[in-house]
Design a protein around this motif. Sequence first.
Motif, short mmCIF file in Angstrom:
data_model
loop_
_atom_site.label_atom_id
_atom_site.label_comp_id
_atom_site.label_asym_id
_atom_site.label_seq_id
_atom_site.Cartn_x
_atom_site.Cartn_y
_atom_site.Cartn_z
N ASP A 129 112.28 -5.21 -54.72
CA ASP A 129 113.54 -5.74 -54.19
C ASP A 129 113.37 -7.19 -53.79
O ASP A 129 114.21 -8.04 -54.09
CB ASP A 129 113.97 -4.93 -52.96
CG ASP A 129 114.42 -3.54 -53.38
OD1 ASP A 129 114.64 -3.34 -54.59
OD2 ASP A 129 114.55 -2.68 -52.49
N HIS A 130 112.23 -7.43 -53.12
CA HIS A 130 111.95 -8.77 -52.62
C HIS A 130 111.88 -9.75 -53.79
O HIS A 130 112.47 -10.83 -53.76
CB HIS A 130 110.63 -8.74 -51.86
CG HIS A 130 110.44 -9.94 -50.99
ND1 HIS A 130 111.16 -10.12 -49.82
CD2 HIS A 130 109.63 -11.01 -51.12
CE1 HIS A 130 110.79 -11.26 -49.28
NE2 HIS A 130 109.87 -11.83 -50.04
N ASP A 131 111.15 -9.32 -54.87
CA ASP A 131 110.99 -10.19 -56.03
C ASP A 131 112.33 -10.52 -56.66
O ASP A 131 112.60 -11.67 -57.03
CB ASP A 131 110.08 -9.53 -57.07
CG ASP A 131 108.65 -9.46 -56.57
OD1 ASP A 131 108.38 -10.13 -55.54
OD2 ASP A 131 107.83 -8.73 -57.16
N GLN A 132 113.14 -9.48 -56.76
CA GLN A 132 114.47 -9.71 -57.38
C GLN A 132 115.27 -10.67 -56.51
O GLN A 132 115.96 -11.52 -56.98
CB GLN A 132 115.21 -8.39 -57.50
CG GLN A 132 114.70 -7.58 -58.69
CD GLN A 132 115.26 -6.18 -58.70
OE1 GLN A 132 116.06 -5.84 -57.84
NE2 GLN A 132 114.85 -5.39 -59.66
N GLN A 174 103.30 4.03 -50.16
CA GLN A 174 102.96 3.04 -51.17
C GLN A 174 104.14 2.77 -52.07
O GLN A 174 104.47 1.62 -52.37
CB GLN A 174 101.80 3.57 -52.01
CG GLN A 174 100.45 3.16 -51.43
CD GLN A 174 99.30 3.69 -52.28
OE1 GLN A 174 99.55 4.37 -53.29
NE2 GLN A 174 98.09 3.41 -51.85
N LYS A 175 104.80 3.87 -52.46
CA LYS A 175 105.95 3.77 -53.35
C LYS A 175 107.02 2.89 -52.71
O LYS A 175 107.56 1.97 -53.33
CB LYS A 175 106.51 5.17 -53.59
CG LYS A 175 106.98 5.43 -55.01
CD LYS A 175 107.43 6.86 -55.06
CE LYS A 175 107.97 7.26 -56.39
NZ LYS A 175 108.42 8.66 -56.35
N GLU A 176 107.29 3.20 -51.42
CA GLU A 176 108.30 2.42 -50.71
C GLU A 176 107.94 0.94 -50.67
O GLU A 176 108.78 0.08 -50.89
CB GLU A 176 108.44 2.96 -49.27
CG GLU A 176 109.47 4.06 -49.18
CD GLU A 176 109.52 4.66 -47.78
OE1 GLU A 176 109.24 3.91 -46.82
OE2 GLU A 176 109.82 5.86 -47.67
N GLN A 177 106.65 0.72 -50.39
CA GLN A 177 106.20 -0.67 -50.32
C GLN A 177 106.43 -1.37 -51.64
O GLN A 177 106.94 -2.50 -51.70
CB GLN A 177 104.71 -0.72 -49.96
CG GLN A 177 104.50 -0.65 -48.45
CD GLN A 177 103.03 -0.62 -48.09
OE1 GLN A 177 102.17 -0.67 -48.97
NE2 GLN A 177 102.74 -0.51 -46.81
N GLU A 178 106.08 -0.64 -52.72
CA GLU A 178 106.26 -1.25 -54.05
C GLU A 178 107.73 -1.55 -54.30
O GLU A 178 108.10 -2.62 -54.78
CB GLU A 178 105.73 -0.31 -55.12
CG GLU A 178 104.23 -0.46 -55.31
CD GLU A 178 103.67 0.65 -56.17
OE1 GLU A 178 104.46 1.26 -56.92
OE2 GLU A 178 102.46 0.92 -56.07
N GLU A 179 108.57 -0.58 -53.92
CA GLU A 179 110.01 -0.79 -54.13
C GLU A 179 110.51 -1.98 -53.33
O GLU A 179 111.28 -2.80 -53.81
CB GLU A 179 110.78 0.48 -53.73
CG GLU A 179 110.77 1.51 -54.84
CD GLU A 179 111.30 2.85 -54.38
OE1 GLU A 179 111.81 2.91 -53.23
OE2 GLU A 179 111.20 3.82 -55.14
N ASP A 180 110.01 -2.04 -52.07
CA ASP A 180 110.38 -3.19 -51.24
C ASP A 180 109.99 -4.48 -51.91
O ASP A 180 110.76 -5.43 -51.96
CB ASP A 180 109.67 -3.08 -49.87
CG ASP A 180 110.37 -2.08 -48.98
OD1 ASP A 180 111.44 -1.60 -49.39
OD2 ASP A 180 109.84 -1.77 -47.91
#
Lengths: 435, 212, 310
Positions: free
Chosen positions: B209-212, B200-206
């Motif tokens: 990143d995607h949003d940025q 989940q954490k990785e997904q959130e980080e992804d």
Amino acid sequence: MAVSLWQRLAARASVPVFVASGKDEPDEIQDMLWQTGRIKLVFTPRHASLLVVTGQIPVEQSQSLAIIHDQLPHPRATLWCGGQPCFEFIAAKRAPSPQTLVASAEDLPQRIKETQKQLLSGKRQSEPDLNPDRPPAPWQGKGDHGQGGEGMMGGKPYGRPMAMMEADLRDGLMLDALEFSVGPFYHGLPAGLMASVSLQGDVILKWQVESPPFPTALPSVFVRALHQDTPLADLEIWRVRVHLQRLARMMALDGLDCAAVRTLRLAGPLPCITQAGLGALQKQVGSLEKHLRKRGFFALGAGIGELDAQQANLMGGYVGRACGMQEDARSTSKPYQALGFTVSCQDKGDVQSRRLQLFAEVHQAIALAAKAGREEVMLTHEEIETPVGRLTKRQAPKDHSEMLQSLLPGMEWREALMTLASLPVAGATREGGWQ
Amino acid sequence: MVGIWTDITFYLCAAIAVFSGWRVFRTDSMVRASFLLLISFLAVGVIMLLLAAVYLGTALFFMMAVEMMVMALFMVMFMMNPAGLNPMNMVHQPWVAALLGFAVFTGLSLVAVYGEFPANPAPADLDPVRSLGRELLGDSMLVFESAGIALLATMIGTVVLSSHRGRYGPANEGSEPPGLDPGGPPAKSAAQKQQQREEQKEQEEDKQDHDQ
Amino acid sequence: MILNELLLPIFVVLITLILGAGVVDYLHHATSALGKQMSLRRSLNPLAPLYRLGLALSQQSVITEHPDRLNLRLAPALYFALAALGLAVVPWSADFIPADLVTGMVLWGAVEVLATVVIFLCGWSANAHLPLLGAYRYVSLGLSYMLVSMFVLIGVALPAESLQLSAVVESQREIWNVLRQPMGLPLFLIVGLGLTFWGPLDFASSPDLDRGISADQSGASRLVWQLARYAMLVAFSFMAATVFLGGWLGPWLPGPLWLVLKATLVLLILLWMGHNLPVMTPDKFISVAWVLLLPLSFVDLIWAGALALW
């Protein structure tokens, strides 16, 4: 140095020997030493006083051999049989120790006893260490209690990390894992096989093959049968020998030393089994099998090391037949058909059925050899069923150590070694190299 | 003559018990600590023998040996590498422990010094083992026997649960805990939960990143 | 007085253990050589144990990297001491008992359990993989046969109505326990195999671990460990002969001689099992121990209880 009473007594004891097998070395020498009186093969270098190196050790493994060498307690000596010494690479700067090369295997028992006598009487110096005697990772104590890190644990006091928890494969309980590497001269593994292993208690979590086992030399008679007429009886007699030797190794791993030596006796030293002796051999193998059955040698392997159809297919040979596959190169060849050969099989693919299959094939091969010997049957065929798998002009039985990485995890250590001993893991070469 | 030897044995065992008890807290390895504790108990067992508690003293030997052995076994299980030979800090909250220890010691000492003990000498021909047996299997038989059988059943149950057959089906086929509701999806183990959290954490980080 | 009551028993126990260990070594190697069909003359040579002793003493005793030195040295001594403790409660005749403890049986139970601790210490303190694995495996399996041992010994104490070994021997005057409780001796022999990690129950130093806890011992340190293990085998044989074969009881010959003969018989059975039975796999042993041996020991105990009431 005066020779003490103990040393004089010791000179009359059996000589404990650790054998390190190298490349292209059929285990004949080890088997021969096993049956020799006054020589005792031991499982660990710590219990030995002589190191016997048979065959050629590849340069990559010479460091491992040097470690084994240094583990022998003083007084110690090394005998090289059938290969060149390889310690110069390591100990070039140190004082060279006398090198004992033994030309032929027949001389070996005698030379072993002589060397031991010389060592104990002080006529021969004990060999010095090849590697410096210091811990591989020195003490780095730090922290309040020298624990090597902050808090309760952490750090690498002796160069070994504190283990971290890993989930058990079986029930998910988080326990510590023990990581180490075994081989290439561990007696329970095929010679040359080196693996890094991760254990949780007795259960293997990971088995990573670092280097495959040395290829074993296939008896030349099988290779000859590809090209020219060869007595079929010879092929079958060699099958009996190789199978019995494999069975003997399994017995030794189960602690059945007496039965193992008796089995090797049956396999006999080279110019081995004669045509006339086949009838007697049949009976002896039968009584050995009965002896072992009563004592649970077969039942012990039940449910251990089961192969699935794909793995059994890949291995072929007696392993496939133990798994119920009716595949045998012999069934396609005319001379065998004329002798009334039928493929014998077991139904489960576990260690038990492999042990039973080996015995069944030994019986069958003795019967075939006797019949073929009487009728003087000759054989040439493009596909030969060797004791370790199928051999064609293009392809020798292959190395299967890769399979262990998926096969062994989940097994307990003992079960894994029993499985390993029951499989022809090493590939094959012709005597004196394949190419 | 015999009295002197008894005294000497008592003081020796008492000294061993105290000394090894102290070393439990000073050593740097779990296995050593549990076996030092065992030595301390063994010395107490000998003192009990001197006090004519023959059965209890001998029973203490093997009970404590099993207990400490099991403790050490669990330690090796959880700390296989290098099995407690890497030095480590063996104490938690030493000040709280010291204060508590001092308080308990003072309390017990006060009881020992100022307490009034009944003067009730045992008859000279008393056979302690026999009288203990009469007690255990006489009036208190029901209590002891039911406790004993319950313990044995627990032991057998534990072994069955932890055997190769596994908790939820054959252990080496990968076991799944039963569902939280009847017929529901299997409950997740701690490891799986951890994995899920990390994913989940990785997904959130992804996502970030995607949003940025 | 001191000479008779203190020194003589200690002397007898120690001499029995040390000589006994030599006999075990001799019988073990001789029977093994006979099983391997080696030459008769060499395999029956009565001096062979001395040769092996000489070899062990002329080899270097290697020390592993960063061991727990104290425990490494102490473990063999403690194992030997436990064997001596166990042998001390065995009566040699009606009036010669080195230590006639009222709770002799319980003490023997304690010896069995403490032996587990010592064997674990021996493997653990070497700070090496294979010894640690051997020790670890031994302990985790050892608890399975410990229960069997307790039940079998309680069964033996029932007809004697005492935990004292002299009373146990006395109770066998009419009929030996091996006949009265037919399941007792076989179960107790299995316990003995476990206690001395011998033959089929050799989990601590099994061949698949390169001899496990002994894998990194050499020379004198291996010798003392071996000596202690043989001594334990001797102590166990004496104990089994006492509680099941009527101990020193017997016609014509003097009591101590009977005891020695019976103990030798037990010893030979153990050695035979060692040579002829394969080492069990841990998983199978756990099943056998809990599914077969433990219920059998219950049946043995109930049988003994019923007989004692009747």
